[in-house]
Design a protein around this motif. Structure first.
Motif, PDB file in Angstrom:
ATOM      1  N   ASN A 550       0.834  -1.215   0.000  1.00 49.91           N
ATOM      2  CA  ASN A 550       0.000   0.000   0.000  1.00 49.91           C
ATOM      3  C   ASN A 550       0.859   1.252   0.000  1.00 49.91           C
ATOM      4  N   ASN A 551       1.917   1.253   0.832  1.00 50.56           N
ATOM      5  CA  ASN A 551       2.820   2.416   0.912  1.00 50.56           C
ATOM      6  C   ASN A 551       3.528   2.624  -0.424  1.00 50.56           C
ATOM      7  N   ALA A 552       3.960   1.501  -1.035  1.00 50.34           N
ATOM      8  CA  ALA A 552       4.658   1.612  -2.325  1.00 50.34           C
ATOM      9  C   ALA A 552       3.739   2.286  -3.349  1.00 50.34           C
ATOM     10  N   ILE A 553       2.490   1.890  -3.314  1.00 51.89           N
ATOM     11  CA  ILE A 553       1.532   2.473  -4.264  1.00 51.89           C
ATOM     12  C   ILE A 553       1.253   3.942  -3.916  1.00 51.89           C
ATOM     13  N   LYS A 554       1.140   4.197  -2.581  1.00 50.30           N
ATOM     14  CA  LYS A 554       0.809   5.545  -2.118  1.00 50.30           C
ATOM     15  C   LYS A 554       1.937   6.532  -2.398  1.00 50.30           C
ATOM     16  N   TYR A 555       3.154   6.117  -2.002  1.00 48.28           N
ATOM     17  CA  TYR A 555       4.269   7.078  -2.021  1.00 48.28           C
ATOM     18  C   TYR A 555       5.119   6.997  -3.292  1.00 48.28           C
ATOM     19  N   ALA A 556       4.941   5.879  -4.075  1.00 49.77           N
ATOM     20  CA  ALA A 556       5.699   5.771  -5.325  1.00 49.77           C
ATOM     21  C   ALA A 556       4.747   5.407  -6.460  1.00 49.77           C
ATOM     22  N   ARG A 578      10.037  -3.736  -2.809  1.00 50.60           N
ATOM     23  CA  ARG A 578      10.817  -2.625  -3.350  1.00 50.60           C
ATOM     24  C   ARG A 578       9.987  -1.819  -4.344  1.00 50.60           C
ATOM     25  N   ASP A 579      10.155  -0.489  -4.278  1.00 52.65           N
ATOM     26  CA  ASP A 579       9.522   0.357  -5.294  1.00 52.65           C
ATOM     27  C   ASP A 579      10.608   1.199  -5.940  1.00 52.65           C
ATOM     28  N   THR A 580      10.269   1.900  -7.031  1.00 55.61           N
ATOM     29  CA  THR A 580      11.256   2.751  -7.706  1.00 55.61           C
ATOM     30  C   THR A 580      10.811   4.209  -7.597  1.00 55.61           C
ATOM     31  N   GLN A 591      12.997   7.528  12.358  1.00 57.79           N
ATOM     32  CA  GLN A 591      11.683   7.703  13.007  1.00 57.79           C
ATOM     33  C   GLN A 591      10.559   6.989  12.267  1.00 57.79           C
ATOM     34  N   LEU A 592      10.866   6.467  11.094  1.00 56.01           N
ATOM     35  CA  LEU A 592       9.839   5.944  10.197  1.00 56.01           C
ATOM     36  C   LEU A 592       8.898   4.934  10.855  1.00 56.01           C
ATOM     37  N   PHE A 593       9.462   4.118  11.748  1.00 55.55           N
ATOM     38  CA  PHE A 593       8.663   3.040  12.340  1.00 55.55           C
ATOM     39  C   PHE A 593       8.007   3.456  13.658  1.00 55.55           C
ATOM     40  N   TYR A 596       2.601   7.216  14.774  1.00 54.19           N
ATOM     41  CA  TYR A 596       2.078   8.487  14.259  1.00 54.19           C
ATOM     42  C   TYR A 596       3.084   9.235  13.397  1.00 54.19           C
ATOM     43  N   TYR A 597       4.209   8.580  13.036  1.00 57.57           N
ATOM     44  CA  TYR A 597       5.209   9.336  12.285  1.00 57.57           C
ATOM     45  C   TYR A 597       4.862   9.354  10.805  1.00 57.57           C
ATOM     46  N   ARG A 598       4.953  10.548  10.234  1.00 60.31           N
ATOM     47  CA  ARG A 598       4.672  10.696   8.810  1.00 60.31           C
ATOM     48  C   ARG A 598       5.780  11.550   8.209  1.00 60.31           C
ATOM     49  N   ALA A 599       6.540  10.976   7.291  1.00 57.61           N
ATOM     50  CA  ALA A 599       7.702  11.686   6.755  1.00 57.61           C
ATOM     51  C   ALA A 599       7.306  12.765   5.740  1.00 57.61           C
ATOM     52  N   ASP A 600       6.322  12.488   4.937  1.00 57.82           N
ATOM     53  CA  ASP A 600       5.833  13.433   3.942  1.00 57.82           C
ATOM     54  C   ASP A 600       6.973  14.023   3.112  1.00 57.82           C
ATOM     55  N   ALA A 601       7.742  13.136   2.516  1.00 55.90           N
ATOM     56  CA  ALA A 601       8.920  13.566   1.762  1.00 55.90           C
ATOM     57  C   ALA A 601       8.549  14.350   0.505  1.00 55.90           C
ATOM     58  N   SER A 607      -2.812  10.964   2.223  1.00 60.37           N
ATOM     59  CA  SER A 607      -3.524  10.612   3.454  1.00 60.37           C
ATOM     60  C   SER A 607      -2.855   9.427   4.158  1.00 60.37           C
ATOM     61  N   GLY A 608      -3.044   9.361   5.456  1.00 58.85           N
ATOM     62  CA  GLY A 608      -2.459   8.265   6.247  1.00 58.85           C
ATOM     63  C   GLY A 608      -2.433   8.645   7.714  1.00 58.85           C
ATOM     64  N   LEU A 609      -2.359   7.623   8.565  1.00 62.29           N
ATOM     65  CA  LEU A 609      -2.368   7.883  10.015  1.00 62.29           C
ATOM     66  C   LEU A 609      -0.964   7.791  10.627  1.00 62.29           C
ATOM     67  N   GLY A 610      -0.008   7.376   9.840  1.00 64.06           N
ATOM     68  CA  GLY A 610       1.349   7.204  10.391  1.00 64.06           C
ATOM     69  C   GLY A 610       1.402   5.985  11.294  1.00 64.06           C
ATOM     70  N   LEU A 611       0.534   5.002  10.988  1.00 63.32           N
ATOM     71  CA  LEU A 611       0.482   3.822  11.876  1.00 63.32           C
ATOM     72  C   LEU A 611       0.940   2.546  11.196  1.00 63.32           C
ATOM     73  N   GLY A 612       0.854   2.538   9.842  1.00 59.99           N
ATOM     74  CA  GLY A 612       1.136   1.307   9.093  1.00 59.99           C
ATOM     75  C   GLY A 612       2.490   0.706   9.443  1.00 59.99           C
ATOM     76  N   LEU A 613       3.537   1.476   9.353  1.00 65.71           N
ATOM     77  CA  LEU A 613       4.884   0.935   9.615  1.00 65.71           C
ATOM     78  C   LEU A 613       5.066   0.585  11.094  1.00 65.71           C
ATOM     79  N   TYR A 614       4.434   1.380  11.958  1.00 65.92           N
ATOM     80  CA  TYR A 614       4.529   1.108  13.394  1.00 65.92           C
ATOM     81  C   TYR A 614       3.916  -0.256  13.705  1.00 65.92           C
TER      82      TYR A 614
HETATM   83  P1  ADP Z   1       1.123   6.443   6.698  1.00 66.01           P
HETATM   84  O1  ADP Z   1       1.338   5.778   5.460  1.00 66.01           O
HETATM   85  O2  ADP Z   1      -0.231   6.254   7.285  1.00 66.01           O
HETATM   86  O3  ADP Z   1       1.601   7.833   6.779  1.00 66.01           O
HETATM   87  P2  ADP Z   1       3.130   4.620   7.577  1.00 66.01           P
HETATM   88  O4  ADP Z   1       3.576   4.242   8.955  1.00 66.01           O
HETATM   89  O5  ADP Z   1       2.727   3.493   6.728  1.00 66.01           O
HETATM   90  O6  ADP Z   1       2.029   5.709   7.764  1.00 66.01           O
HETATM   91  O7  ADP Z   1       4.343   5.350   6.902  1.00 66.01           O
HETATM   92  C1  ADP Z   1       5.061   6.331   7.621  1.00 66.01           C
HETATM   93  C2  ADP Z   1       5.687   7.312   6.666  1.00 66.01           C
HETATM   94  O8  ADP Z   1       6.769   6.666   5.970  1.00 66.01           O
HETATM   95  C3  ADP Z   1       4.795   7.811   5.604  1.00 66.01           C
HETATM   96  O9  ADP Z   1       4.086   8.946   6.051  1.00 66.01           O
HETATM   97  C4  ADP Z   1       5.762   8.132   4.502  1.00 66.01           C
HETATM   98  O10 ADP Z   1       6.223   9.477   4.604  1.00 66.01           O
HETATM   99  C5  ADP Z   1       6.919   7.221   4.668  1.00 66.01           C
HETATM  100  N1  ADP Z   1       6.864   6.061   3.680  1.00 66.01           N
HETATM  101  C6  ADP Z   1       6.386   4.832   3.913  1.00 66.01           C
HETATM  102  N2  ADP Z   1       6.569   4.030   2.823  1.00 66.01           N
HETATM  103  C7  ADP Z   1       7.194   4.771   1.900  1.00 66.01           C
HETATM  104  C8  ADP Z   1       7.661   4.507   0.540  1.00 66.01           C
HETATM  105  N3  ADP Z   1       7.511   3.310  -0.049  1.00 66.01           N
HETATM  106  N4  ADP Z   1       8.291   5.535  -0.134  1.00 66.01           N
HETATM  107  C9  ADP Z   1       8.475   6.728   0.485  1.00 66.01           C
HETATM  108  N5  ADP Z   1       8.035   7.040   1.738  1.00 66.01           N
HETATM  109  C10 ADP Z   1       7.404   6.065   2.447  1.00 66.01           C
END
Ligand code: ADP
Length: 647
Positions: A550-556, A578-580, A591-593, A596-601, A607-614
């Motif tokens: 889901n993250n790969a699709i969301k962020y890449a 892996r994504d590209t 802090q990624l894991f 509530y952490y959200r990197a928002d690079a 959208s997201g709660l910052g919970l998936g990786l945690y």
């Molecule tokens: P959410 O997706 O709800 O924000 P996650 O815990 O899944 O929460 O992810 C935390 C943060 O890690 C995301 O907000 C995002 O900034 C970064 N992230 C996660 N997966 C990727 C990815 N594949 N590529 C780039 N950034 C990512």
């Protein structure tokens, strides 16, 4: 017949008594019989010589002048036991004579000479001298004896006085002994006197009996160690040493276990073993003087314990402490307090106030003003540390007032609540995000349902299924979000239970990919040890993979292929997604894991709660595995996790 001269001469010569005749003014020795010559120690040659020529040794003796005196006066001279020193055989010999000098007259009555008739009384005189000497000696001895007698009398008198004094001092001794005993009995501390030679208790007071918890009959007249056997092992050798050396022994707060009235009790005693010396300087007794200080020691220990507990609590809670005196404006703070404030120790109240964030500066004065009436201080303020770093600090204190009700000092604490505040902020943010996240699918669901309701009367076969699909997707999104929230709260309470089974990893990965429901847009590239199986909670691990995909699709979104790999690393299986896409800045990775952490690079609003990786990290760690990411900015990210290869 009248004897002729010759006969007369023979008579004189034969006389055993010295007879001699001196004639004329020259005092010529005319006659000297044999007894005379013997007494003089001279021979016949002296006859015809003058008296002084014949007896020159008499020069300084009175005889010549006595002869002349008789010649001149015609008065005879008598002497008894008179001494004359003659020179005989070259030595002066002391002789004594009783003699008479008789004047010799011629027919005309003129004095022509002197006749001497003598008796040698040397032996007599010497005997008399001896007797006299003896007598004198006897007298002397007598005198000595008398003096000795007197001395004896004096000595006797002295003896009598000493005797009297002795009786008196015995009496005094008895008195002082009685006084001493009284002193012991009435002393405000425990005393026991022990005889040095047999260790028998000779005096003991009630306080001592109380201290050792014994009855008088157990100690009085008994051996001390028979009376208090429990202390013997430790203290008998010490007492023996005091007796031997004559040096006192003192102990402070000695810990002793005593059998008091039949029960063992631990007590603390200050005591002294004091040697008592007799007149000849020998140790005759040991005086034990003691005080039970258990109460004092226990109280102090209790205080120390409480202090220690407080100290530990303060340390554990990372609390800084301070004291502020109103009258002197003195500020005494602990090291931790200074650290929290961001200053070195030795600060003043002004230093502290200067550290406040400009918006919070007034808080300190306000709190202090209020405390003067309430007696309490409690507020939170922001402080500016070096480099402009903001720290949240909670101050809590109590104000102490003097007898006039004036505030005297403040005792307080400070806690760094920056993290707590940040977490609070995160939670607030999370609630707004969560509401926002839920609001989107709920709005969409609501819209779908509204349309469906409208279409109820006029069903439209073309739109209806679409609306139902949309409603289902919205509902799924909502249930996913709610699932995440529930998972977090379950994890927080440690309630996640793993139901482990053996499954083929490749199958699980494919299922997870299909789960995202957008298989048409994205393709899965699966590589590696595809035959490997794992022993884990399949459902939870699938959840992890779904999150990563889901993250790969969301962020890449640009990378249309999702690469997954399985690798047998011997002790564990490593699964990588892996994504590209854009990748993640290295400083964000740690802090990624976190919750509530959200990197928002990307800077995009995703959208997201910052919970998936945690949640994923929690699941993997509970399996005993590891989770991580390798990412290169602009080249993509590889999220991986391992599962221990269990038999
Ligand atoms: P959410 O997706 O709800 O924000 P996650 O815990 O899944 O929460 O992810 C935390 C943060 O890690 C995301 O907000 C995002 O900034 C970064 N992230 C996660 N997966 C990727 C990815 N594949 N590529 C780039 N950034 C990512």
């Amino acid at each position: 017949m009248i004897p002729n001269n010759e006969i007369l001469a023979g008579l004189i010569e034969g006389s055993p008594y010295p007879i001699f005749l001196i004639l004329g003014d020259d005092l010529i020795v005319a006659v000297a019989n044999a007894a005379t010559l013997k007494a003089w120690g001279k021979d016949k040659s002296v006859v015809g010589k003058s008296f002084s020529e014949a007896l020159p040794e008499l020069k300084d003796q009175p005889f010549e002048s006595l002869l002349r005196q008789v010649m001149a006066t015609g008065e005879p001279y008598y002497a008894v036991n008179d001494r004359a020193d003659f020179l005989i055989d070259g030595q002066i010999k002391v002789s004594y004579f009783t003699f008479s000098y008789q004047p010799l007259k011629d027919a005309n009555g003129h004095i022509i000479g002197v006749v001497c008739y003598a008796t040698d009384v040397t032996g007599l005189v010497e005997s008399a001298e001896k007797i006299k000497e003896l007598g004198e000696q006897a007298l002397l001895m007598n005198a000595q004896l008398a003096s000795n007698n007197r001395k004896l009398e004096a000595f006797n008198e002295e003896l009598a006085t000493i005797n009297e004094e002795l009786t008196e001092s015995n009496h005094l001794l008895e008195l002082s002994e009685a006084r001493f005993k009284n002193l012991i009995l009435q002393a405000p501390f425990a005393i026991c006197v022990i005889s040095a030679n047999n260790l028998i208790v000779t005096a003991v007071n009630a306080r001592y009996l109380e201290l050792v918890g014994k009855k008088r009959e157990q100690l009085d007249g008994a051996s001390i160690w028979a009376g208090v056997p429990e202390a013997a092992e430790l203290y008998a050798p010490i007492m023996q040493e005091v007796i031997r050396s004559g040096i006192a022994y003192s102990a402070k707060e000695a810990k002793v276990t005593l059998i008091r009235n039949g029960r063992p009790e631990q007590v603390f005693i200050d005591f002294t073993y004091e040697p008592v010396f007799d007149v000849s300087g020998n140790v005759s007794a040991v005086m034990v003087v003691g005080i039970d200080v258990s109460e004092k020691v226990n109280a102090r220990k209790a205080i120390e314990e409480v202090e220690e507990r407080i100290r530990l609590a303060v340390e554990a809670a990372d609390i800084g402490t301070y004291e502020y005196r109103f009258s002197t404006d003195d500020f005494v703070a602990s090291e931790r307090f200074s650290e929290i404030i961001g200053l070195k120790s030795g600060l003043t109240r002004k230093d502290l106030v200067d550290q406040y964030h400009p918006e919070d500066k007034k808080l300190s004065d306000q709190a202090l003003a209020e405390a003067k009436t309430t007696g309490r201080i409690l507020y939170e303020a922001r402080l500016l540390h070096q480099g402009g770093m903001v720290k949240w600090v909670r101050f809590q204190a109590k104000v102490y007032f003097d007898e006039n009700g004036q505030p005297e000092r403040t005792l307080g604490t400070a806690i760094d609540i920056t993290q707590h505040k940040a977490l609070q902020q995160q939670k607030d943010d999370f609630i707004s995000i969560a509401s926002h996240e839920l609001k989107t699918p709920i709005t969409s669901l609501k819209a779908s349902l509204q349309l469906i309701t409208k279409l109820k009367e006029h069903p439209n076969q073309a739109v209806f299924p679409k609306l139902l699909d949309q409603a289902t997707r919205s509902m799924n999104k909502i249930s996913e979000l709610v699932d995440d929230l529930l998972n977090v709260s379950k994890m927080n309470q440690g309630q996640i239970e793993l139901k482990k089974s053996r499954f083929k990893v490749a199958d699980m990965l494919e299922r997870a990919f299909s789960h995202i429901g957008e298989t048409s847009k994205y393709s899965l590239v699966l590589e590696g040890d595809l035959q490997e199986s794992a022993f884990a909670d399949e459902h939870r691990i699938e959840q992890v993979v779904v999150n990563l995909v889901n993250n790969a699709i969301k962020y890449a979104p640009e990378s249309h292929s999702i690469f997954m790999s399985i690798k047998n690393e011997g002790e564990a299986i490593k699964i990588t997604v892996r994504d590209t896409g854009p990748g993640i800045p290295p400083d964000k990775i740690p802090q990624l894991f976190d919750r509530y952490y959200r990197a928002d690079a990307s800077g995009k609003q995703i959208s997201g709660l910052g919970l998936g990786l945690y949640i994923s990290a929690e699941i993997v760690e509970r399996h005993g595995g590891q989770i991580g990411v390798d990412s290169v900015l602009g080249a993509g990210s590889s999220f991986w996790f391992t599962l221990p290869m269990l038999s």
